[in-house]
Each structure stands twice: as structure tokens, then as C-alpha cells.
Design an enzyme around this catalytic site. Structure first.
Site, mmCIF file in Angstrom:
data_model
loop_
_atom_site.group_PDB
_atom_site.id
_atom_site.type_symbol
_atom_site.label_atom_id
_atom_site.label_comp_id
_atom_site.label_asym_id
_atom_site.label_seq_id
_atom_site.Cartn_x
_atom_site.Cartn_y
_atom_site.Cartn_z
ATOM 1 C CE1 TYR A 147 -2.327 12.007 -7.755
ATOM 2 C CE2 TYR A 147 -0.300 10.739 -7.530
ATOM 3 C CZ TYR A 147 -1.017 11.897 -7.307
ATOM 4 O OH TYR A 147 -0.433 12.933 -6.630
ATOM 5 C CG ASP A 290 3.482 0.937 -5.302
ATOM 6 O OD1 ASP A 290 3.111 2.129 -5.390
ATOM 7 O OD2 ASP A 290 3.381 0.259 -4.265
HETATM 8 N N1 UDP Z 1 3.952 0.907 1.317
HETATM 9 C C1 UDP Z 1 3.942 -0.328 1.966
HETATM 10 N N2 UDP Z 1 2.996 -0.527 2.926
HETATM 11 C C2 UDP Z 1 2.091 0.423 3.295
HETATM 12 C C3 UDP Z 1 2.134 1.678 2.653
HETATM 13 C C4 UDP Z 1 3.084 1.887 1.654
HETATM 14 O O1 UDP Z 1 4.733 -1.215 1.667
HETATM 15 O O2 UDP Z 1 1.245 0.164 4.171
HETATM 16 C C5 UDP Z 1 4.955 1.156 0.257
HETATM 17 C C6 UDP Z 1 4.309 1.461 -1.092
HETATM 18 O O3 UDP Z 1 4.039 0.275 -1.794
HETATM 19 C C7 UDP Z 1 5.378 2.341 -1.741
HETATM 20 C C8 UDP Z 1 6.015 3.077 -0.558
HETATM 21 O O4 UDP Z 1 5.678 2.306 0.601
HETATM 22 O O5 UDP Z 1 6.355 1.547 -2.337
HETATM 23 C C9 UDP Z 1 5.492 4.486 -0.392
HETATM 24 O O6 UDP Z 1 4.087 4.420 -0.450
HETATM 25 P P1 UDP Z 1 3.149 5.632 -0.059
HETATM 26 O O7 UDP Z 1 1.736 5.138 -0.166
HETATM 27 O O8 UDP Z 1 3.587 6.206 1.245
HETATM 28 O O9 UDP Z 1 3.448 6.748 -1.157
HETATM 29 P P2 UDP Z 1 3.383 6.688 -2.780
HETATM 30 O O10 UDP Z 1 4.771 6.299 -3.213
HETATM 31 O O11 UDP Z 1 2.318 5.735 -3.198
HETATM 32 O O12 UDP Z 1 3.055 8.098 -3.148
#
Ligand code: UDP
Length: 337
Positions: A147, A290
Site C-alpha cells: 500500500y 504495521d
Molecule cells: N489495530 C488493532 N486492532 C484492530 C484494528 C487496528 O490493534 O482491530 C491497530 C493496528 O494494528 C494499528 C492501529 O491499530 O497499529 C491503527 O490501525 P488502523 O487499521 O486503524 O489504521 P492504519 O494505521 O493501518 O492506517
């Protein structure tokens, strides 16, 4: 800063950030039209904007040519993209096709039709694991997932297109968009919904454990740290960027974030305080792709475009997400795993 208005074509205007930005531009008096193929956008949400919609695929050059000829925009603002980090790791082909190939087609169609201004939705995922925080626009970009790479490739292509063809662009690198429009008319609705704040709200309401993806990161509480930014503040940055482009500004790149990092556990606690409910969770392995911590410096955006976030507190983002969740309750359930 004086705000210019013009005609703007918004791709992905039925999506989360696209719809909020489209509404803000409409409220500011711009002439707005939306392009969306509804592969991930929401028809009922875009209908509430009461704006003209071209139901087309941005990869279809003939269709995009018709849109540009009919609407004659001064600028194109490009939101339509796939944007799930985890999915990009397992389905990179979709990301390179949709986010890279189709975007290049769109740029070429713009060149063929003399549309020379472009606003591009990029991401903090282009930085990868930054060597230091806060992240500035000069921080080297080493994305660690497809991405982020797909967005970074377009940033490089935009530099080449400006140098060769004079196509001017503003690139916005978003940190973590959150919250909903204050009117309650539109908000975040993804299918599947994977974003932390709506997932935590849903877990609290349904009393069903959500996953925390990793608690062994090198962060204060072991969970990932992100910089959450209200979607209305993202939309406001776009209005300033588009206005600058219409006044003849050069191409540029801006981070959009608040400069404050919150861990997954801190966000969960905030959701508990706002909703008055308990968020049940289980710790799961890390999610592929991540980075441990992403926190922005948006000093450049403040200084050059006069941007000031109106909703900088995590509280205000979670409150507006919670208000929207209750308004959109029936639809929300479908998108959650
Ligand atoms: N996250 C989590 N559980 C979830 C969704 C997200 O622990 O069900 C964590 C994810 O691993 C990241 C943070 O929350 O560290 C933000 O994730 P999100 O998908 O909201 O946004 P991203 O950072 O991927 O754009």
C-alpha cells in the site's frame, strides 16, 4: 489566506475521506463533481451530498475523458484507492493495478485534456519505519508494505510529470483519519471495517472481543502508536491546497497529522470513556506491514497553507465517531468481521 474556488472533480468521493472533503468543498462554494465506481464507496452516503456523480472506473480512460470533457474541472482531487495495509500484503496485485496503473491512466487523460492541477491522497505508510519522529516531509520514505509503495510510486511519477509536462500537484500524506462530519449526515463506513476507532466502538457495543494486533512493539505500552487526525481537518487542508494550486502555486508535499501519538491501548481507553462501555479485547500477533509508531510534524502545512486543526483532541474524534456510529448503527454492523 485567501481561498480561491473553482471546479473540482473528486475521484473516490463516495469514500470516507473523499465524501467529507466533497461536502466541505461544496460548503465553501466550489463546483464539485464526483467520480466513483462504488467498488468500496457508499451510494447512500454520496446521495446525501447532492452532488453530480459520474459512475465510472478511473482506470477506464475513455470514460474519464468523457468526465473531463463534460465537467471541465480546474483540478482533479484523487481519493479513489485501495487502502488496507494488511490486504495490500496479501493482494499486492490489486493495489498496484488500482493505485498505480489506474492513477497513471488518470494523469495521462488529464494531460490529454489540458487539466494541469492534481491533488493526491498519499499516506504516512510511505515512510515505513521512520528513523526519527516526528516525521517531516523530508523524512526518507522507505515503505514496508505494498500500500505504502503504491502511493510512493505515484508521488515519484508526479515529480516527473511536473518536470516534463508542467502538471502541478499537491501531495497530502495522511496520518490516521478519524471522526465524522459534525452534521451527522456522513461518517466513516467501510466494508470490511478494520480501523481501530470504529472497531473498538463496535466491540464495546456488541460486547465481542476485538483484536489488539501486537503488544510487543518498542513503544511505551507495547502497542502501536498512531497520529489520529479528524477527517474535517483533512478536508480543510485540501481546500487550502486546491486553492493554492488554483492561484498558481508550485507542486508541494504536506503531512496532515496532529503531532500527538496514541497507542492502541490509549485509543481503547478513550473509547471506553466516551461510550461509558467496556471494550473487550484479546491480544493477537502483529498485523503484517504495521510500523511501531507514526507521528507527524505538520509544521509545513501550518506555516505554508495557514492550516490549523479544528478538532485536534482524540476525545473530539472519538466523540464524533461514536455519534456517527449510533446514527449509522444499522449499516455499521455489516462491515465488521
Ligand atoms: N489495530 C488493532 N486492532 C484492530 C484494528 C487496528 O490493534 O482491530 C491497530 C493496528 O494494528 C494499528 C492501529 O491499530 O497499529 C491503527 O490501525 P488502523 O487499521 O486503524 O489504521 P492504519 O494505521 O493501518 O492506517
Amino acid at each position: 489566506m485567501k481561498i480561491n474556488r473553482g471546479r473540482i472533480l473528486i475521484t473516490g468521493g463516495a469514500g470516507y475521506i473523499g465524501s467529507h472533503t466533497a461536502l466541505q468543498f461544496k460548503e465553501l462554494g466550489w463546483e464539485v463533481a464526483i467520480v466513483d465506481n462504488f467498488s468500496r464507496g457508499n451510494r447512500d452516503i454520496v446521495a446525501r451530498l447532492a452532488l453530480p456523480v459520474f459512475e465510472e472506473n478511473i482506470g477506464d480512460s475513455a470514460a474519464m475523458e468523457r468526465c473531463l470533457r463534460e465537467f471541465r474541472p480546474d483540478a482533479v482531487m484523487h481519493f479513489s484507492a485501495f487502502a488496507y495495509v494488511g490486504e495490500s500484503v496479501t493482494e499486492p496485485r490489486q493495489y498496484y493495478e488500482n493505485n498505480v496503473e489506474f492513477t497513471v491512466n488518470l494523469l495521462n487523460t488529464m494531460l490529454n485534456n489540458d487539466v494541469g492541477a492534481f491533488i493526491f491522497s498519499s499516506t504516512c505508510a510511505t515512510y515505513g519505519v521512520p528513523a526519527s519522529t516526528p516525521i517531516t516531509e523530508k523524512t526518507p520514505q522507505h515503505p514496508i508494505n505494498p500500500y505504502g509503495r503504491s502511493k510512493m510510486f505515484i508521488e515519484r511519477i508526479l515529480e516527473d510529470y511536473d518536470a516534463a509536462y508542467g502538471l502541478r500537484s499537491i501531495v497530502f500524506r495522511y496520518f490516521n483519519a478519524a471522526g465524522a462530519h459534525s452534521s451527522g449526515l456522513i461518517g466513516e463506513r467501510h466494508a470490511p471495517e478494520t480501523h481501530l476507532i470504529p472497531v473498538a466502538i463496535h466491540a464495546a457495543v456488541e460486547k465481542k472481543a476485538m483484536a489488539i494486533f501486537g503488544d510487543d512493539y518498542p513503544t511505551p505500552d507495547g502497542t502501536c502508536v498512531r497520529d489520529y487526525i479528524h477527517v474535517a481537518d483533512i478536508a480543510d487542508a485540501h481546500a487550502r491546497g486546491a486553492s493554492a494550486l488554483l492561484s498558481g502555486s508550485n507542486s508541494d508535499v504536506f503531512n496532515i497529522g496532529n503531532g500527538s501519538g496514541y497507542s492502541v491501548r490509549e485509543v481503547i481507553r478513550e473509547v471506553e470513556e466516551v461510550t461509558g462501555l467496556t471494550v473487550p479485547f484479546q491480544t493477537h500477533p502483529r498485523r503484517a506491514g504495521d510500523p511501531p509508531a507514526l507521528v507527524a510534524s505538520s509544521q509545513k502545512l501550518r506555516e505554508q497553507l495557514g492550516w490549523q486543526p479544528r478538532y485536534p483532541s482524540l476525545r473530539s474524534m472519538v466523540e464524533s465517531a461514536w455519534a456517527w456510529y449510533q446514527i449509522d448503527r444499522e449499516n455499521q454492523g455489516h462491515g465488521f468481521n
